[in-house]
Design a protein around this motif. Structure first.
Motif, PDB file in Angstrom:
ATOM      1  N   ALA A 122       0.797  -1.225   0.000  1.00  0.00           N
ATOM      2  CA  ALA A 122       0.000   0.000   0.000  1.00  0.00           C
ATOM      3  C   ALA A 122       0.831   1.279   0.000  1.00  0.00           C
ATOM      4  O   ALA A 122       0.289   2.354  -0.240  1.00  0.00           O
ATOM      5  CB  ALA A 122      -0.936   0.010   1.211  1.00  0.00           C
ATOM      6  N   GLU A 123       2.133   1.169   0.275  1.00  0.00           N
ATOM      7  CA  GLU A 123       2.960   2.365   0.406  1.00  0.00           C
ATOM      8  C   GLU A 123       4.110   2.331  -0.602  1.00  0.00           C
ATOM      9  O   GLU A 123       4.970   1.444  -0.524  1.00  0.00           O
ATOM     10  CB  GLU A 123       3.524   2.466   1.828  1.00  0.00           C
ATOM     11  N   PRO A 124       4.157   3.292  -1.528  1.00  0.00           N
ATOM     12  CA  PRO A 124       5.238   3.321  -2.520  1.00  0.00           C
ATOM     13  C   PRO A 124       6.628   3.360  -1.894  1.00  0.00           C
ATOM     14  O   PRO A 124       7.558   2.710  -2.395  1.00  0.00           O
ATOM     15  CB  PRO A 124       4.945   4.601  -3.317  1.00  0.00           C
ATOM     16  N   ALA A 125       6.785   4.104  -0.790  1.00  0.00           N
ATOM     17  CA  ALA A 125       8.096   4.187  -0.147  1.00  0.00           C
ATOM     18  C   ALA A 125       8.511   2.828   0.406  1.00  0.00           C
ATOM     19  O   ALA A 125       9.682   2.441   0.341  1.00  0.00           O
ATOM     20  CB  ALA A 125       8.071   5.227   0.972  1.00  0.00           C
ATOM     21  N   ALA A 126       7.555   2.107   0.966  1.00  0.00           N
ATOM     22  CA  ALA A 126       7.842   0.783   1.506  1.00  0.00           C
ATOM     23  C   ALA A 126       8.196  -0.183   0.380  1.00  0.00           C
ATOM     24  O   ALA A 126       9.112  -1.010   0.512  1.00  0.00           O
ATOM     25  CB  ALA A 126       6.650   0.262   2.299  1.00  0.00           C
ATOM     26  N   LEU A 127       7.476  -0.091  -0.731  1.00  0.00           N
ATOM     27  CA  LEU A 127       7.764  -0.949  -1.868  1.00  0.00           C
ATOM     28  C   LEU A 127       9.159  -0.676  -2.423  1.00  0.00           C
ATOM     29  O   LEU A 127       9.901  -1.607  -2.758  1.00  0.00           O
ATOM     30  CB  LEU A 127       6.712  -0.732  -2.959  1.00  0.00           C
ATOM     31  N   ALA A 128       9.517   0.604  -2.499  1.00  0.00           N
ATOM     32  CA  ALA A 128      10.849   0.962  -3.000  1.00  0.00           C
ATOM     33  C   ALA A 128      11.936   0.426  -2.078  1.00  0.00           C
ATOM     34  O   ALA A 128      12.964  -0.092  -2.544  1.00  0.00           O
ATOM     35  CB  ALA A 128      10.960   2.478  -3.143  1.00  0.00           C
ATOM     36  N   ALA A 129      11.720   0.547  -0.778  1.00  0.00           N
ATOM     37  CA  ALA A 129      12.705   0.063   0.189  1.00  0.00           C
ATOM     38  C   ALA A 129      12.838  -1.453   0.105  1.00  0.00           C
ATOM     39  O   ALA A 129      13.950  -2.002   0.130  1.00  0.00           O
ATOM     40  CB  ALA A 129      12.315   0.481   1.600  1.00  0.00           C
ATOM     41  N   LEU A 130      11.706  -2.147   0.008  1.00  0.00           N
ATOM     42  CA  LEU A 130      11.729  -3.606  -0.084  1.00  0.00           C
ATOM     43  C   LEU A 130      12.390  -4.050  -1.388  1.00  0.00           C
ATOM     44  O   LEU A 130      13.188  -5.001  -1.395  1.00  0.00           O
ATOM     45  CB  LEU A 130      10.309  -4.162   0.004  1.00  0.00           C
ATOM     46  N   SER A 131      12.076  -3.393  -2.479  1.00  0.00           N
ATOM     47  CA  SER A 131      12.652  -3.753  -3.773  1.00  0.00           C
ATOM     48  C   SER A 131      14.171  -3.590  -3.768  1.00  0.00           C
ATOM     49  O   SER A 131      14.905  -4.446  -4.278  1.00  0.00           O
ATOM     50  CB  SER A 131      12.037  -2.896  -4.885  1.00  0.00           C
ATOM     51  N   ALA A 132      14.642  -2.488  -3.179  1.00  0.00           N
ATOM     52  CA  ALA A 132      16.085  -2.251  -3.100  1.00  0.00           C
ATOM     53  C   ALA A 132      16.754  -3.307  -2.227  1.00  0.00           C
ATOM     54  O   ALA A 132      17.836  -3.821  -2.561  1.00  0.00           O
ATOM     55  CB  ALA A 132      16.355  -0.857  -2.553  1.00  0.00           C
ATOM     56  N   TYR A 133      16.109  -3.637  -1.126  1.00  0.00           N
ATOM     57  CA  TYR A 133      16.668  -4.640  -0.226  1.00  0.00           C
ATOM     58  C   TYR A 133      16.746  -5.996  -0.918  1.00  0.00           C
ATOM     59  O   TYR A 133      17.769  -6.685  -0.868  1.00  0.00           O
ATOM     60  CB  TYR A 133      15.814  -4.751   1.032  1.00  0.00           C
TER      61      TYR A 133
END
Length: 204
Positions: A122-133
């Motif tokens: 639900a959160e673009p920032a969380a998705l970006a962080a997870l994707s980078a990780y």
């Protein structure tokens, strides 16, 4: 909250550079808040209060809740999970998958990671962080295949990151549906199925 926590003086920030004691206290507080209050009750305010740290310090070191939770997850996973080097590709892949399932099943890292995945929906920032990780994790785990290629066990045209992603995707599915108790024979079957498509020669 215990009396010890309530009477402990607030920790002093040293700016953008992370103070190891403050970092450890914030990570421990974030984990405790998440496990006690759940994802809906998790907030930077609650973490700051529990850790006796300033909100600006937390946001300076972790730009989002997801970034903080990923560090909590990684700190716990790092303690319990080591990328294997058994000397054979079958041993390495089996140890990798078994170790990942065990790490998520035992302790708190599985629950923390489930929360990160939930936030990412639900959160673009969380998705970006997870994707980078996860991009970094794929690079690290892909070294298992690279070593096997160097030993002549795996075809040179095989893409290392894709193979370990196949195994981790299976583990993800089990994590998200709370089915982490995978029998040993199923782990063997999954690893052998993957090896049948990438090995240069039959793997014992």
């Amino acid at each position: 909250m215990s009396d010890v926590v309530e009477t402990t003086p607030a920790r002093r920030s040293i700016g953008a550079t992370r103070n190891p004691d403050s970092e450890a206290a914030i990570l421990a507080a974030a984990e405790a808040v998440l496990l006690e209050s759940g994802l809906n009750g998790f907030s930077i305010e609650a973490v700051a209060k529990r850790a006796r740290a300033g909100k600006p310090t937390i946001y300076r070191w972790w730009p989002s809740q997801a970034a903080l939770l990923l560090d909590v997850y990684h700190s716990r996973k790092r303690v319990n999970f080591i990328y294997p080097d058994t000397g054979t590709i079958r041993g390495d892949l089996r140890a990798y998958l078994s170790g990942l399932l065990t790490t998520w099943r035992e302790g708190t890292s599985g629950e923390v990671f489930r929360c990160v995945v939930a936030k990412a929906q639900a959160e673009p920032a969380a998705l970006a962080a997870l994707s980078a990780y996860m991009s970094d994790r794929r690079c690290q785990s892909g070294k298992i295949i690279e070593k096997a290629q160097a030993r002549g066990e795996v075809r040179a045209d095989v893409k290392p990151e894709l193979i370990t992603e196949l195994l981790s995707s299976f583990a993800w599915g089990r994590l998200l549906t709370e089915r982490l108790d995978v029998p040993e024979d199923e782990i063997d079957a999954i690893v052998d199925t993957v090896l049948s498509g990438i090995a240069l020669k039959p793997v014992a």
